[in-house]
Design an enzyme around this catalytic site. Structure first.
Site, PDB file in Angstrom:
ATOM      1  N   SER A 513      42.132  28.996  36.557  1.00 18.16           N
ATOM      2  CA  SER A 513      43.355  29.448  37.217  1.00 18.16           C
ATOM      3  C   SER A 513      44.489  29.384  36.207  1.00 18.16           C
ATOM      4  O   SER A 513      44.422  28.665  35.211  1.00 18.16           O
ATOM      5  CB  SER A 513      43.680  28.573  38.439  1.00 18.16           C
ATOM      6  OG  SER A 513      43.887  27.220  38.047  1.00 18.16           O
ATOM      7  N   GLY A 517      46.647  34.237  38.043  1.00 19.43           N
ATOM      8  CA  GLY A 517      45.897  34.089  39.279  1.00 19.43           C
ATOM      9  C   GLY A 517      44.673  33.219  39.100  1.00 19.43           C
ATOM     10  O   GLY A 517      44.470  32.597  38.053  1.00 19.43           O
ATOM     11  N   ASP A 628      51.462  36.205  25.872  1.00 19.55           N
ATOM     12  CA  ASP A 628      51.077  34.880  26.360  1.00 19.55           C
ATOM     13  C   ASP A 628      49.823  34.372  25.655  1.00 19.55           C
ATOM     14  O   ASP A 628      48.841  33.981  26.284  1.00 19.55           O
ATOM     15  CB  ASP A 628      50.844  34.926  27.877  1.00 19.55           C
ATOM     16  CG  ASP A 628      50.886  33.531  28.509  1.00 19.55           C
ATOM     17  OD1 ASP A 628      51.465  32.626  27.884  1.00 19.55           O
ATOM     18  OD2 ASP A 628      50.348  33.359  29.618  1.00 19.55           O
TER      19      ASP A 628
END
Length: 862
Positions: A513, A517, A628
């Site tokens: 996770s 999501g 990211d």
């Protein structure tokens, strides 16, 4: 009498000069034609070694079309022709003047000439490699035949990006044909009327070595290569066993196949052909001709031509197949009286392999309507299982039928109705038939009953659908948005939500996770294991926006990027289906309590991640900035092969995700300074994050945390005895510590202690120096990822970090220490009573402490 004798000798003298073949060079005011030479060979210039000749030549000994050619003497092979689209007769001429070369017909009308030149021509030379060159008085090249290739390249010749090879019509007709070989920045592509039918990258023994952009193609003693970086880097190589040969060429043949072959002694040897299956060349059997690949001979394919069902051979044998029923013909323009003739089963079309469907999840009627509304559409292929609709546009080529063809495809060719004659074709439009009186009476009653039945079943289905929609959360502003209502090319496979519920056992096994999501393990019906990601926080984004982004991501393929296998968009549900990575994420392997990663494994992970990022930044059609990069988004497969996940998904997220993302995008601890100063965001922000990850790969611990207890050190001093500005009371801001050890040359102090001497100082220095270069404060000073790959591979010299651009780490380290100590004092009071945040990127106290630092503080004085 003596005068006549003298004039006769002068005539013989100049005739001999005209018939002489120059073996070095010729000067301006020279004229050549085929009839001017005694042996009728038309040869007027040879290369110094005699390998090549320039001649006014008639291929295949036909007597009508003559061309200025460069010929390989031993094999009598044309490697270049000037006036291929403007042939002349045997009495036409080639004229060399100070302005260049001009070819004129027997009436003196110009047919071809070299472009305007920068200076007067001094000489025409034919080199030993077969290059016809115009030189000025300083021996500088003004024009070269190698820069204007026709259908062939030879060793020593380059085919740059943007240039083409165009096939000839036949061996005797050198006119430009319909097949082209185009060089792009990533591949070599064969096209027919703009439609792709072969790619070098899809050949089994073609290997992409680097992520550099292609600059040119060349054939040499090792094979066929795509080169980049000024020829110093091999981007893609087609590996074939090439024996020693006197002469080697790569040629686009008149039948559309790209061939590499060599000449040795008196024999040609074919070393490579693409496409290997002759049926994959678009016009091998003419328009709508059916090509069957006969592989029973044990050799390369032997195509056999026929016509598919509902079609027969035209007047010119198999140059085209036409409808068997004379009431129909192939369309030549837009026409309202359209019909579709069905092809037999087990058939395929070449463009279906290299292009994506124009629609997914539609029925056959919708697919045919799409074609009917498009005048350039000439037919369709429809896949029953997925509802995929392929259209055939502009030009109709041959139909393929072989054991490898997709049996699930149904083909239909658009036709126009030329008469009202009745046809037995079940797919044609309605015909004019006279109804009997009984039919006229019963028909209205039958229609009424039929529509009553449809209404009953529709109401029942709508009730069931409503129940399902409530379950899926479909009742929102986008509930009416249907995927079949818009065109999105390149969309990967679409899954139903129920199908994914079944695959994941109702989302039972959670395997990860994060900010994007939750991820669940699933097994599809074909037994393949997948990772199903439920995307959160999409806000008000509609299906079309979502699918547009997914189409981009789905078309990106690289060995170091996690492959997207499909998606689901039903109601508010957004799910992505990825290949399953059996070793999980890098953070679990690197920071967990399992077996320690060896240095070579760490290096391979660093290199694979760098290659994946380099491809995202410069290797695909649309530049993608990941935004990211962190260990959680680097997944590991067999043999610790690194693959980047979640690339391109930052565009899908809603603005309200501030709980995870600082300022705009990214995770604290890996954020580049420009995020916090409103500076321009470029691919260099990913470079910074990569540098931070690379430091963690070296040390085996988080950059912004207390010393990991998994390291075999005295827990009473969790900094392991470190005494520097980067460590206070057991807290270490590792990037600053790495800078200090770099300044002192103590690189082994930075390696993961669990390696216990199984790594050298030089190996650690290499990664640390690259990492520090990546985290320069000024983005312009950071290397791009292609350069990082080069430094890791050793092809690019190792850069030296700029200390003045790394001093900001000292401020970061000080702020980290202050915030960490404050956090430790408050941790037992307030932090433990806060509910856990699903979107928190890390759970360590010090990482949370580092999050306390404000954007103003972290950016420091400017």
């Amino acid at each position: 009498m003596e005068t006549i004798f003298y004039i006769f000798h002068i005539f013989l003298f100049f005739s001999a000069i005209s018939a002489y073949t120059f073996s070095d060079y010729i000067n301006p005011n020279f004229t050549a034609s085929n009839v001017k030479f005694i042996d009728n060979s038309g040869t007027f210039l040879s290369s110094p070694n005699g390998t090549f000749e320039a001649a006014m030549f008639n291929p295949a000994a036909q007597q009508t079309n003559f061309y200025l050619c460069v010929i390989h003497v031993a094999s009598n092979t044309i490697i270049w022709s000037a006036n291929r689209d403007a042939p002349i007769s045997d009495s036409g001429q080639m004229n060399l003047t100070i302005e260049g070369i001009t070819i004129v017909d027997q009436d003196g009308i110009p047919k071809w000439s070299t472009p305007p030149l920068n200076s007067p021509v001094y000489a025409l030379q034919l080199t030993d490699s077969g290059n016809l060159v115009l030189l000025d008085r300083s021996n500088v090249s003004l024009w070269e035949s190698f820069h204007y290739p026709t259908d062939t390249i030879v060793i020593g010749q380059q085919l740059p990006v943007g240039s083409l090879l165009s096939c000839g019509v036949s061996d005797s007709d050198l006119s430009t044909g319909d097949y082209k070989l185009r060089i792009s920045t990533s591949d070599a592509i064969l096209e027919w009327h703009g439609q792709t039918y072969w790619k070098l990258s899809m050949v089994a023994n073609a290997f992409r070595d680097t992520n550099y952009m292609v600059e040119y193609m060349a054939v040499n003693s090792t094979g066929l290569n795509l080169f980049g970086s000024d020829g110093t880097v091999t981007v893609t190589v087609l590996k074939v066993v090439l024996p020693l040969a006197d002469f080697r060429i790569a040629k686009l043949a008149s039948n559309g196949q790209f061939i590499v072959r060599s000449f040795s002694g008196n024999n040609w040897k074919q070393e490579f052909v693409g496409p290997e299956d002759g049926c994959q060349t678009p016009f091998i059997c003419g328009s709508v001709g059916l090509c069957t690949d006969d592989t029973t001979t044990g050799t390369s394919s032997t195509p056999t031509c026929s016509c598919p069902p509902n079609f027969r051979a035209g007047s010119n044998n198999f140059s085209a197949c036409v409808p068997s029923n004379g009431s129909y013909s192939l369309p030549r323009a837009c026409n309202s009286s359209l019909s579709y003739l069905k092809l037999g089963s087990g058939m395929q079309y070449f463009t279906n392999i290299y292009s994506d469907p124009v629609r997914y999840g539609v029925n056959l009627t919708v697919c045919q309507d799409l074609c009917s509304r498009n005048c350039s559409c000439l037919g369709i292929f429809y896949e029953n299982s997925s509802g995929s609709c392929y259209v055939l546009e502009n030009e109709l080529g041959s139909i393929m039928s072989s054991s490898n063809s997709g049996s699930n495809l149904l083909g239909y060719i658009k036709t126009i109705v030329v008469s009202a004659t009745t046809t037995d074709d079940p797919t044609s439009h309605s015909q004019r038939n006279k109804f009997p009186v009984a039919a006229l009476v019963l028909l209205p009653i039958t229609v009424f009953i039929f529509f009553m039945a449809i209404g009953f079943f529709w109401l029942r289905r709508k009730k069931k659908s409503k129940t399902k929609d409530i379950k899926l959360g479909k009742f929102n502003s986008h509930s009416s948005e249907d995927l079949s209502a818009f065109y999105i090319p390149g969309l990967p496979k679409r899954f139903d939500y129920e199908e994914l519920e079944l695959a994941t056992d109702n989302f039972k096994t959670l395997i990860g996770s994060g900010g994007f999501g939750a991820v669940y393990k699933g097994v599809l019906l074909d037994k393949s294991v997948v990772a199903v990601k439920k995307i959160m926080n999409l806000g008000n984004q509609g299906k079309k926006d979502f699918c547009t982004e997914i189409a981009i991501i789905g078309n990106i393929h690289h060995v170091n990027l996690v492959k997207l296998k499909g998606f689901c968009a039903e109601g508010r549900q957004r799910l992505l289906i990825y290949e399953y990575m059996n070793r999980g994420s890098l953070d679990r392997t690197l920071f967990g309590g399992g077996p320690v990663l060896e240095w070579q494994e760490r290096f391979d992970i660093a290199l694979g991640t760098a290659r994946g990022l380099a491809y995202l930044h410069s290797g695909c059609e649309q530049k993608i900035i990941h935004c990211d990069i962190k260990p959680e988004n680097i997944l590991l497969h067999d043999q610790f092969q690194a693959k980047i996940s979640d690339f391109g998904l930052s565009k899908l997220l809603s603005p309200e995700e501030s709980g995870l993302f600082t300022t705009m995008r990214g995770t604290r601890g890996y954020l580049a300074p420009e995020w916090l100063t409103n500076s321009a965001i470029t691919e260099k922000t990913d470079v910074y994050s990569y540098g931070m990850v690379l430091l963690e790969v070296v040390s085996g611990r988080k950059n912004c945390s207390v010393k990991s207890r998994s390291h075999s050190m005295d827990e009473s001093n969790s900094c392991g005895g470190y005494s520097s500005a980067s460590s206070v009371a057991g807290l270490v801001y590792f990037p600053l510590f790495a800078l200090e050890m770099h300044e002192q040359g103590k690189y082994l102090e930075l390696a993961d202690p669990r390696l216990e001497g199984r790594v050298s100082s030089e190996e650690v220095e290499k990664l640390v120096r690259i990492a520090l270069c990546c985290v320069h404060e000024e983005p312009a000073l950071r290397p791009n990822m292609a350069t990082v790959v080069g430094m890791l591979e050793g092809a690019t010299p190792l850069a030296q970090p700029r200390i003045e651009s790394l001093n900001f780490l000292r401020f970061y380290g000080r702020r980290f220490t202050e915030a960490s100590m404050i956090a430790e004092e408050n941790e037992n009071d307030s932090m433990l009573h806060q509910p856990p945040q699903e979107s928190t990127p890390t759970t360590s106290g010090s990482q949370t402490a580092f999050s306390y630092v404000s954007s103003h503080d972290i950016s420091g004085p400017r």
